[in-house]
Design an enzyme around this catalytic site. Structure first.
Site, short mmCIF file in Angstrom:
data_model
loop_
_atom_site.label_atom_id
_atom_site.label_comp_id
_atom_site.label_asym_id
_atom_site.label_seq_id
_atom_site.Cartn_x
_atom_site.Cartn_y
_atom_site.Cartn_z
N HIS A 67 1.47 1.63 -2.18
CA HIS A 67 1.52 0.21 -2.51
C HIS A 67 2.97 -0.27 -2.54
CE1 HIS A 67 0.06 -3.42 -4.76
NE2 HIS A 67 1.34 -3.41 -5.14
N GLU A 68 3.82 0.48 -3.24
CA GLU A 68 5.23 0.07 -3.35
C GLU A 68 5.95 0.19 -2.01
OE1 GLU A 68 5.99 -1.55 -5.94
OE2 GLU A 68 4.17 -0.97 -6.98
N HIS A 71 5.45 -2.95 0.02
CA HIS A 71 6.43 -3.97 -0.35
C HIS A 71 7.77 -3.67 0.31
CE1 HIS A 71 4.04 -6.05 -3.36
NE2 HIS A 71 3.83 -4.93 -4.05
#
Length: 151
Positions: A67-68, A71
């Site tokens: 998820h990170e 980003h």
């Protein structure tokens, strides 16, 4: 797991799932409480919550890292890196990252939620409060009389 192993894990996941290197720093931040991790826009570093690794294991940690990294790579490439952006949603689904973290167990003791009662000494108005009121500082809102705490 320590920060050096975490750094290696993040670099491996980045190369395997995204085909791009992770050239910044990934660390466990003990101050994170309600989130699994965060991507820092200015430094491009990633901070992760160790409690998720302790409670839910490696699979949850890997999903948070993906998820990170979504980003991270989208921001570096100049694409939509926010949760609301189509690019982010598509890439997250493509790599199999988690949209939301599994909630942590609530092991923090809850505050005493007893209701405290205060009475005006002049007009006898009753006030119910969850928090303690400083009776030397506050007065009745109706008649400006002094307050006293009831047992």
């Amino acid at each position: 797991m320590d920060n050096s192993k975490l750094q290696n894990l993040v670099e491996d996941i980045s190369q395997t799932y995204f085909g791009k290197p992770f050239n910044h720093i990934a660390v466990f931040n003990p101050k994170l409480r309600t989130t699994g991790g965060r991507y820092l826009l200015k430094s491009h570093n990633i901070e992760l919550n160790y409690k998720y690794f302790e409670e839910h294991g490696m699979t949850e940690l890997i999903a948070i890292i993906k998820h990170e990294l979504c980003h991270y790579h989208l921001h570096i490439d100049g694409k939509g890196y926010q949760h609301k952006d189509r690019d982010f949603k598509f890439l997250l689904q493509k790599v199999g990252g988690s949209r939301y973290c599994t909630p942590l167990k609530k092991n923090v003791p809850r505050q005493n939620s007893t209701i405290k009662l205060y009475e005006c000494t002049e007009c006898k108005a009753i006030y119910k409060r969850k928090r303690k009121v400083d009776v030397a500082r506050y007065v009745c809102g109706k008649c400006k009389g002094k307050l006293k705490q009831l047992k």
